[in-house]
Design an enzyme around this catalytic site. Structure first.
Site, PDB file in Angstrom:
ATOM      1  N   ASN A   8      61.123  27.872  27.671  1.00 55.61           N
ATOM      2  CA  ASN A   8      62.279  28.496  27.033  1.00 55.61           C
ATOM      3  C   ASN A   8      63.227  28.852  28.178  1.00 55.61           C
ATOM      4  OD1 ASN A   8      64.120  30.099  25.731  1.00 55.61           O
ATOM      5  ND2 ASN A   8      62.631  31.585  24.955  1.00 55.61           N
ATOM      6  N   ARG A  95      62.059  25.178  23.668  1.00 53.90           N
ATOM      7  CA  ARG A  95      62.849  25.908  22.689  1.00 53.90           C
ATOM      8  C   ARG A  95      64.301  25.519  22.925  1.00 53.90           C
ATOM      9  NH1 ARG A  95      63.358  32.462  21.741  1.00 53.90           N
ATOM     10  NH2 ARG A  95      64.972  32.304  20.156  1.00 53.90           N
ATOM     11  N   HIS A 183      66.404  32.103  15.488  1.00 46.85           N
ATOM     12  CA  HIS A 183      65.032  32.638  15.424  1.00 46.85           C
ATOM     13  C   HIS A 183      64.141  31.810  14.501  1.00 46.85           C
ATOM     14  CE1 HIS A 183      66.461  36.934  16.674  1.00 46.85           C
ATOM     15  NE2 HIS A 183      65.899  36.323  17.698  1.00 46.85           N
ATOM     16  N   ARG A 243      73.851  43.544  21.314  1.00 48.78           N
ATOM     17  CA  ARG A 243      74.851  42.848  20.483  1.00 48.78           C
ATOM     18  C   ARG A 243      75.233  43.724  19.293  1.00 48.78           C
ATOM     19  NH1 ARG A 243      71.550  37.333  19.842  1.00 48.78           N
ATOM     20  NH2 ARG A 243      70.269  38.053  21.561  1.00 48.78           N
ATOM     21  N   ARG A 287      61.935  51.463  22.709  1.00 44.23           N
ATOM     22  CA  ARG A 287      60.906  52.413  23.144  1.00 44.23           C
ATOM     23  C   ARG A 287      61.530  53.570  23.910  1.00 44.23           C
ATOM     24  NH1 ARG A 287      56.133  49.123  25.796  1.00 44.23           N
ATOM     25  NH2 ARG A 287      57.956  47.792  25.881  1.00 44.23           N
ATOM     26  N   GLY A 330      59.292  42.354  18.705  1.00 42.38           N
ATOM     27  CA  GLY A 330      58.825  43.499  19.498  1.00 42.38           C
ATOM     28  C   GLY A 330      58.975  44.834  18.781  1.00 42.38           C
ATOM     29  N   GLU A 383      56.039  32.360  18.827  1.00 42.97           N
ATOM     30  CA  GLU A 383      56.927  31.191  18.883  1.00 42.97           C
ATOM     31  C   GLU A 383      56.368  30.101  19.785  1.00 42.97           C
ATOM     32  OE1 GLU A 383      59.653  34.394  19.504  1.00 42.97           O
ATOM     33  OE2 GLU A 383      61.281  33.142  18.750  1.00 42.97           O
TER      34      GLU A 383
END
Ligand code: ADP
Length: 396
Positions: A8, A95, A183, A243, A287, A330, A383
């Site tokens: 990727n 990817r 995605h 974003r 987090r 995540g 993925e």
């Protein structure tokens, strides 16, 4: 040992994972890692299947090497490191951001396919050229090595015209300005796993929420995509780490007219300075924000959940109902707080979480109560395995 290498590649980074060939169902990667900081201080990190560090070094290209040369150097370093691990490449799966309107499934790369993929660069100028570069470099070095491209857009090719079309001048639509969605490899993996987790409801109206640094959702019926939140680019839809997601297009015009922003500044504002980072002013990392006492951190997390819930409303309409909501990525896999906050907005649909199940992290399971009006589940995405699976399948 023979291996399937999954790549990727971005402009300044390259993530990789190696699976043993032939690929076993639910196989874990033999090793995985990434090369970061290409163009600056380039770091190579690789970990084994248990997460133990195999390599953690700074790699140095000869002084004066240009960016493309540095990317080549990084790939060469990876290839010789792999050789030293005594793994022989059977094939490489990549990817790739964009399969345009041509590809609704992964494809084995030939010179003709590669030329078509290059023609999609204008649709994804920030990612597509970087995704394609290692393919070109590997094809030159090992012309016989099979390579496969798996597209972020492919899963969404089943969207009906209504879901794909923007209300803009038809000429732009004809040029390809449409909702592609991204995605896709994650959605494909999760939708494959879903029947084992929630049974027959998986075939109904399902919304999958892929919540990571990049975040999007897809509405499925019969496990096929009928609508998604990301659009022409990966900037649309949900609020993300950095974003903005969907905003009034008038805000862009305001930034141009009032602040004199050009394309570069607009891109930075929308892709790098907005979202959780922009609203909190603290961090893009969920987090960190969940662990912060600052009111701005809480506001950012609240806004993230509110915007996500609103998008679920929109996708519920597109799917003709909501039998199940599935979290992945995540944040979706790990943040019980975000899951609970989003599901609370669905209380009017009778959605109810089992608090104990929701408190667990990273496990594929149903987390709603038996009497919940909507089945809620967590399915960790994978993925890389999905790309490895397609790569080995296309090899025959
Ligand atoms: P990417 O889109 O880069 O692949 P990931 O899917 O890895 O991103 O998701 C990264 C996000 O997941 C970060 O915001 C991170 O803080 C969040 N995350 C990871 N673990 C946890 C956790 N235990 N609690 C809350 N958020 C978490």
């Amino acid at each position: 040992m023979q291996g399937l290498l999954i790549i990727n590649a971005g402009s300044s980074s390259l993530k990789f994972a190696m699976f043993e060939a032939p690929l076993a169902a639910n196989a874990l990667a033999l090793f995985r890692g990434q090369i970061d900081g290409i163009g600056a201080e380039t770091k190579f990190v690789a970990k084994d299947v248990n997460g133990a560090t195999l390599s953690d070094t700074v790699i140095h290209a000869p002084a004066g090497t240009d960016l493309e040369g540095l990317q080549q150097f990084a790939l060469e370093h990876l290839l010789s490191w792999i050789e030293a691990q005594k793994v022989e490449l059977q094939a490489v799966g990549h990817r790739v951001l964009h399969g345009g309107e041509d590809y609704s499934a992964p494809v084995r790369i030939t010179p003709e396919v590669f030329a078509t993929l290059e023609s999609f660069i204008p649709l994804g100028p920030l990612h597509q050229p970087h995704n394609l570069r290692p393919i070109r470099m590997l094809a030159k070095k090992y012309p016989q090595l099979p390579q496969v491209a798996c597209f972020d857009t492919a899963f969404h090719r089943t969207q009906p015209w209504l879901a794909q079309t923007y209300p803009i001048p038809r000429k732009l639509t004809q040029e390809g300005v449409k909702r592609y969605g991204f995605h896709g490899t994650s959605y494909e993996y999760v939708s494959r796993e879903l029947p084992a987790v929630i049974g027959a409801k998986a075939q109904g109206a399902v919304v999958i929420a892929h919540l990571g640094n990049g975040a999007s959702m897809a509405a499925l019926r019969d496990l096929k995509c009928v609508a998604t939140t990301m659009g022409f680019t990966a900037a649309e839809g949900l609020m993300m780490g950095t974003r903005s997601g969907t905003i009034d297009p008038g805000i862009l015009l305001y930034m141009v007219e009032r602040h004199g922003y050009g394309a570069e500044e607009l891109t930075r504002a929308i892709y790098k300075e907005s979202g959780l980072l922009g609203v909190s002013g603290i961090s893009q990392d969920m987090r960190t924000l969940e662990g912060s006492d600052a009111p701005e951190a809480k506001e950012a997390v609240d806004l993230f959940c509110y915007r996500a819930a609103r998008e679920i409303g929109s996708l519920t309409m597109a799917a003709g109902g909501l039998d199940a909501l599935v979290f992945t990525g995540g944040i979706g896999e790990n943040s019980s707080h975000v899951r609970a906050s989003i599901v609370k907005y669905l209380g009017w649909l009778g959605a109810r979480l089992d608090a104990d199940a929701n408190a667990q992290r990273g496990k594929a399971q149903c987390i709603s109560t038996p009497d919940s009006g909507v089945v809620v589940a967590v399915v960790p995405t994978n993925e890389e395995w999905m790309i490895a699976h397609h790569t080995s399948t296309l090899l025959g």
